[in-house]
Design a protein around this motif. Structure first.
Motif, PDB file in Angstrom:
ATOM      1  N   UNK A 111       0.600  -1.289   0.146  1.00 15.69           N
ATOM      2  CA  UNK A 111       0.244   0.183  -0.076  1.00 15.69           C
ATOM      3  C   UNK A 111       1.006   1.274   0.075  1.00 15.69           C
ATOM      4  N   UNK A 112       1.925   1.269   0.688  1.00 20.43           N
ATOM      5  CA  UNK A 112       2.915   2.470   0.587  1.00 20.43           C
ATOM      6  C   UNK A 112       3.525   2.627  -0.657  1.00 20.43           C
ATOM      7  N   UNK A 113       3.825   1.654  -1.526  1.00 21.87           N
ATOM      8  CA  UNK A 113       4.483   1.712  -2.818  1.00 21.87           C
ATOM      9  C   UNK A 113       3.393   1.704  -4.042  1.00 21.87           C
ATOM     10  N   UNK A 114       2.347   0.968  -3.879  1.00 22.08           N
ATOM     11  CA  UNK A 114       1.476   1.112  -5.023  1.00 22.08           C
ATOM     12  C   UNK A 114       0.000   0.502  -4.634  1.00 22.08           C
ATOM     13  N   UNK A 115      -0.494   1.510  -3.836  1.00 24.99           N
ATOM     14  CA  UNK A 115      -1.737   1.379  -3.126  1.00 24.99           C
ATOM     15  C   UNK A 115      -3.049   1.226  -4.254  1.00 24.99           C
ATOM     16  N   UNK A 116      -2.925   1.457  -5.522  1.00 24.36           N
ATOM     17  CA  UNK A 116      -4.153   1.335  -6.458  1.00 24.36           C
ATOM     18  C   UNK A 116      -3.798   0.018  -7.203  1.00 24.36           C
ATOM     19  N   UNK A 117      -2.527  -0.587  -7.182  1.00 31.29           N
ATOM     20  CA  UNK A 117      -2.439  -2.113  -7.729  1.00 31.29           C
ATOM     21  C   UNK A 117      -3.553  -2.986  -7.429  1.00 31.29           C
ATOM     22  N   UNK A 118      -3.814  -3.844  -8.349  1.00 39.09           N
ATOM     23  CA  UNK A 118      -5.126  -4.834  -8.025  1.00 39.09           C
ATOM     24  C   UNK A 118      -4.233  -5.912  -7.415  1.00 39.09           C
ATOM     25  N   UNK A 119      -4.884  -6.458  -6.066  1.00 41.76           N
ATOM     26  CA  UNK A 119      -4.205  -7.102  -5.270  1.00 41.76           C
ATOM     27  C   UNK A 119      -4.937  -8.558  -5.766  1.00 41.76           C
ATOM     28  N   UNK A 120      -6.234  -8.319  -5.741  1.00 43.36           N
ATOM     29  CA  UNK A 120      -6.850  -9.881  -5.904  1.00 43.36           C
ATOM     30  C   UNK A 120      -8.177  -9.426  -7.043  1.00 43.36           C
ATOM     31  N   UNK A 121      -8.356 -10.635  -7.949  1.00 40.53           N
ATOM     32  CA  UNK A 121      -9.462 -10.625  -8.747  1.00 40.53           C
ATOM     33  C   UNK A 121     -10.368 -11.705  -8.338  1.00 40.53           C
ATOM     34  N   UNK A 122     -11.465 -11.458  -8.019  1.00 33.72           N
ATOM     35  CA  UNK A 122     -12.516 -12.402  -7.536  1.00 33.72           C
ATOM     36  C   UNK A 122     -13.148 -12.761  -8.762  1.00 33.72           C
ATOM     37  N   UNK A 123     -12.715 -13.855  -9.341  1.00 35.83           N
ATOM     38  CA  UNK A 123     -13.580 -14.423 -10.547  1.00 35.83           C
ATOM     39  C   UNK A 123     -14.582 -15.046 -10.018  1.00 35.83           C
ATOM     40  N   UNK A 124     -15.842 -14.344 -10.018  1.00 37.50           N
ATOM     41  CA  UNK A 124     -17.130 -15.100  -9.536  1.00 37.50           C
ATOM     42  C   UNK A 124     -17.623 -16.289 -10.349  1.00 37.50           C
ATOM     43  N   UNK A 125     -18.595 -16.976  -9.862  1.00 41.15           N
ATOM     44  CA  UNK A 125     -19.156 -18.137 -10.401  1.00 41.15           C
ATOM     45  C   UNK A 125     -19.646 -17.652 -12.014  1.00 41.15           C
ATOM     46  N   UNK A 126     -20.293 -16.639 -11.849  1.00 43.80           N
ATOM     47  CA  UNK A 126     -20.939 -16.119 -13.437  1.00 43.80           C
ATOM     48  C   UNK A 126     -19.806 -15.498 -14.178  1.00 43.80           C
ATOM     49  N   UNK A 165     -16.420 -20.251   0.925  1.00 43.50           N
ATOM     50  CA  UNK A 165     -16.008 -20.480  -0.622  1.00 43.50           C
ATOM     51  C   UNK A 165     -14.945 -19.414  -0.803  1.00 43.50           C
ATOM     52  N   UNK A 166     -14.142 -19.499  -2.040  1.00 42.14           N
ATOM     53  CA  UNK A 166     -13.439 -18.343  -2.212  1.00 42.14           C
ATOM     54  C   UNK A 166     -14.018 -17.076  -2.599  1.00 42.14           C
ATOM     55  N   UNK A 167     -13.662 -16.289  -1.486  1.00 38.15           N
ATOM     56  CA  UNK A 167     -14.195 -14.715  -1.781  1.00 38.15           C
ATOM     57  C   UNK A 167     -13.330 -14.122  -1.265  1.00 38.15           C
ATOM     58  N   UNK A 168     -13.495 -12.404  -1.402  1.00 41.84           N
ATOM     59  CA  UNK A 168     -12.568 -11.364  -0.829  1.00 41.84           C
ATOM     60  C   UNK A 168     -12.592 -11.780   0.473  1.00 41.84           C
ATOM     61  N   UNK A 348      -0.877  -9.577  -8.223  1.00 42.16           N
ATOM     62  CA  UNK A 348      -2.204  -9.678  -8.527  1.00 42.16           C
ATOM     63  C   UNK A 348      -2.492 -11.194  -8.656  1.00 42.16           C
ATOM     64  N   UNK A 349      -3.438 -11.604  -7.764  1.00 41.61           N
ATOM     65  CA  UNK A 349      -3.799 -13.150  -7.427  1.00 41.61           C
ATOM     66  C   UNK A 349      -5.467 -13.047  -7.835  1.00 41.61           C
ATOM     67  N   UNK A 350      -5.677 -14.191  -8.724  1.00 39.00           N
ATOM     68  CA  UNK A 350      -7.108 -14.549  -8.994  1.00 39.00           C
ATOM     69  C   UNK A 350      -7.561 -15.561  -7.909  1.00 39.00           C
ATOM     70  N   UNK A 351      -8.879 -15.107  -7.631  1.00 41.03           N
ATOM     71  CA  UNK A 351      -9.648 -16.063  -6.684  1.00 41.03           C
ATOM     72  C   UNK A 351     -11.001 -16.493  -7.345  1.00 41.03           C
ATOM     73  N   UNK A 352     -10.663 -18.004  -7.773  1.00 41.61           N
ATOM     74  CA  UNK A 352     -11.629 -18.584  -8.719  1.00 41.61           C
ATOM     75  C   UNK A 352     -12.748 -19.252  -7.840  1.00 41.61           C
ATOM     76  N   UNK A 353     -13.964 -18.992  -8.052  1.00 37.45           N
ATOM     77  CA  UNK A 353     -15.122 -19.460  -7.401  1.00 37.45           C
ATOM     78  C   UNK A 353     -15.780 -20.542  -8.124  1.00 37.45           C
ATOM     79  N   UNK A 354     -15.665 -20.739  -9.401  1.00 33.97           N
ATOM     80  CA  UNK A 354     -16.437 -21.566 -10.466  1.00 33.97           C
ATOM     81  C   UNK A 354     -15.728 -22.802 -10.409  1.00 33.97           C
ATOM     82  N   UNK A 355     -16.242 -23.742 -11.727  1.00 33.69           N
ATOM     83  CA  UNK A 355     -15.814 -24.863 -11.994  1.00 33.69           C
ATOM     84  C   UNK A 355     -15.175 -24.784 -13.080  1.00 33.69           C
ATOM     85  N   UNK A 356     -14.245 -25.869 -13.420  1.00 37.86           N
ATOM     86  CA  UNK A 356     -13.753 -25.935 -14.939  1.00 37.86           C
ATOM     87  C   UNK A 356     -14.465 -26.105 -16.062  1.00 37.86           C
TER      88      UNK A 356
END
Ligand code: WT7
Length: 661
Positions: A111-126, A165-168, A348-356
């Protein structure tokens, strides 16, 4: 300052070694940055290539880990001793004297160096409804939650159970625990209420965090209801914090706390607690070869350092990349390579909620295109499933962002490896088959995608990572097959009294345990080049689609049965008590319901065979090896049957198996 030189420098390549680098670059279709294969600080100690660095990491373990720990982690106070281990006594201590906070390492410093960088992308089921959360936002969520937990009476040293489940908010809950010095115990949200209750009781949690409902593959799952059933039998639980994943209201009791509503009342600043390196970070339950699942313990500094280092170098992760690990946070893979490793590296890490396969078998690759995923980390079971649907589901989507493809959970067969490499990666991305365990916290054996001399043989996990000393049972043999033993002397190995369960391994014909090494349960082949290929479990733990399951645990539920692995499924042999008269399919249905209720759906038997008796040795041990051969239809290779008590038992099992086919 020297480090920044290494970080940014693309070397001019001239020597013969460097010509090989070029070859490798050409193969991989990208330029090679030597900084990408070595922990920077160590590169200054006279070591200039990968194998030299590996040797340094095992021979000069203190200097290697000391330098890397000082460089990669932010310390509140420095450690005075790098390692203090005596595995024969179960003592494993790293970075003693050091104080740090894991959530500060994962959040505040970015947060000190890059507060607006995306930390996590929550890939929701839909598909197409993903949510992006910046480092600043994730820190805010974590702090509010940390304050709420404190208000609810959670103190340093307590253990909070998370059934989500995987969620923020699941991720923020883990980090909030780390911030206030509590341990977390994440229970995979596919486990039944009985399995959840066992884990809550064993961890003695007073607080459980859950969601009203989960959503997966278009289906709604009543998770809160499962928690309600579980906590009925958990006297320690005083409150259940309930987040809203869907709009549907669920019955709430006095014990339940609406999570979002209450956390919004909290401040966005929460003072991080200075934790000792060896304080507990989390518990995670995993199946062993005996009895109930064990709660393995990982601690603060060593675990964080090791996951961040492996995340960076095994996947060749660089700043700005999007890392997509499609595991669930309920498993160690999710802990290490969705949460701690990537966040510690400011990734930046993805959090996957769905199935393959939801809404169709193109889901992974459509997501890769939409999110611009650079490193994709998945399981062979999913790869094998998807390859059956054909190449088009992959080729419909642009995968040019992909740089590294990872595999974990079970051996990846050559066909699946090649399809992953040729079709998914268009033949230009290294496939890293990563071998490790809940016990090891992070990846132990994997190819080195950034190594100038890297060769990757399909289906092989290849090389030990820095600091890792694997050994095959017969240590005299340089090449060959054997049981994998592994030195416990690296920072992420499990801690506490449980380490004592692992230091007792006595090879046949050997009276005393092999000091310093533990038995991993896996068999492996080592080629003459020294490359490792993992064959699979040799003990009474089976691998069901990448999930670990103890036969003892299942047999506990389905009394008098024996379970062995058959390809991707579970095969159960049932010996009925004489008095029971029941149709086989009725019995099969009942057994499935029992397992699903006591453990989880994924543990349900696929095949059930009723037998009169099981092949046993004269001393009464069931010959699982023989059962396995029968199920694999290798009845010509049953091996030595001289110790068999009743030879007819094998023939009966074979006849019964043929009948079932
Ligand atoms: C067991 C550990 C490591 C995170 C996922 C599972 C098997 C894991 C591989 C691999 C062959 C593998 C082993 C191991 N396994 N990765 N690349 N090749 N087998 O963690 O539940 O603790 O299970 O998974 O049998 O011992 P876990």
């Amino acid at each position: 300052m020297m480090c920044s030189l290494w970080r940014g420098t693309l070397l001019t390549l001239t020597s013969s070694l460097n010509r090989r680098v070029f070859q490798c670059c050409r193969q991989l279709g990208r330029s090679y940055n030597i900084a990408s294969c070595m922990p920077e600080a160590v590169a200054f100690q006279g070591v200039s290539d990968h194998s030299g660095l590996y040797k340094f990491s095992v021979n000069e373990s203190d200097r290697f880990w000391g330098a890397v720990a000082r460089q990669r982690l932010s310390w509140i106070s420095p450690f005075h001793t790098v390692q203090n281990c005596d595995f024969s006594q179960g003592k494993i201590k790293w970075f003693e004297g050091g104080k740090l906070n894991v959530s500060v390492n994962c959040l505040d410093r970015h947060v000190q160096t890059c507060p607006e960088r995306v930390a996590l992308i929550w890939e929701r089921d839909e598909p197409g409804t993903e949510v992006k959360i910046t480092y600043r936002q994730l820190l805010e969520l974590t702090c509010r939650l940390g304050n709420l937990l404190k208000r609810q009476g959670v103190r340093r040293g307590d253990c909070v159970t998370i059934y989500m489940p995987p969620c923020p908010l699941a991720m923020a809950s883990m980090l909030a625990c780390a911030r206030i010095g509590a341990a977390h115990n994440v229970v995979f949200a596919g486990f039944s209420s009985e399995a959840l209750a066992d884990r809550i009781r064993d961890a003695q949690s007073s607080t459980v965090i859950t969601v009203n409902q989960g959503v997966r593959g278009g289906k709604v799952v009543d998770l809160k209801r499962t928690v309600d059933q579980a906590v009925q039998n958990c006297p320690t639980v005083q409150q259940v914090l309930v987040a809203m994943r869907t709009e549907n209201t669920v019955p709430m009791t006095d014990r339940d706390v609406p999570l979002e509503e209450e956390m919004m009342k909290e401040d966005v600043v929460c003072e991080p607690v200075a934790m000792d390196s060896e304080d507990v970070l989390f518990l995670l339950y995993t199946s062993g070869s005996t009895g109930k699942p064990k709660g393995l313990v990982h601690t603060q500094a060593g675990y964080l350092l090791y996951t961040s280092l492996t995340h960076r170098y095994v996947f060749n992760y660089h700043d700005g990349d999007v890392f997509g690990c499609v595991a669930d946070i309920g498993w160690i893979t999710g802990h290490s390579y969705i949460v701690y490793g990537p966040l510690c590296n400011g990734g930046t890490t993805v959090l996957f909620e769905s199935t393959p396969v939801y809404p169709n078998p193109g889901r992974y690759w459509e997501m890769v295109e939409r999110l611009g995923i650079n490193q994709f980390y998945g399981a062979p079971t999913a790869i094998r499933l998807l390859l059956k649907y054909g190449d088009e589901w992959v080729q419909n989507y642009n995968r040019s962002s992909l740089k590294t493809l990872g595999s974990v959970g079970e051996p990846i067969n050559t066909e699946a490896w090649e399809w992953y490499h040729r079709v998914v990666g268009d033949g230009r991305c290294p496939v890293v088959d990563t071998w490790w365990q809940t016990e090891t916290g992070g990846i132990c054996i994997a190819p080195r995608p950034a190594d100038p001399e890297a060769e990757i043989v399909p289906g092989m996990a290849m090389h030990p990572f820095y600091g890792i000393k694997p050994a095959l049972l017969d240590t005299e043999v340089v090449t060959g097959d054997g049981v994998v033993l592994q030195s416990a002397q690296f920072p992420a190995f499990l801690r506490l009294r449980l380490a004592l369960c692992y230091n007792q391994y006595c090879p046949l014909n050997c009276a005393t345990p092999l000091l310093g090494f533990f038995f991993t349960g896996d068999g492996a082949h080592r080629s003459k080049e020294g490359y490792y290929q993992i064959i699979g479990r040799l003990d009474d733990v089976i691998n069901v689609s990448g999930h670990r399951l103890g036969t003892a645990e299942l047999e506990d539920v389905v009394v008098c049965t024996i379970i062995i692995m058959f390809g991707l499924g579970v095969y159960v042999f049932v010996v009925l008590k004489k008095a029971v008269m029941v149709e086989e399919d009725v019995l099969a249905q009942q057994l499935r319901e029992m397992v699903s209720r006591s453990i989880a759906k994924y543990a349900c038997p696929d095949f059930i065979q009723v037998v009169r008796c099981l092949p046993k040795t004269r001393s009464g041990k069931i010959m699982r090896r023989v059962l396995r051969k029968v199920v694999e239809r290798n009845t010509d290779e049953l091996g030595d049957l001289s110790t068999l008590d009743d030879p007819d038992s094998v023939h009966e099992v074979i006849r019964g198996h043929r009948r079932l086919r």
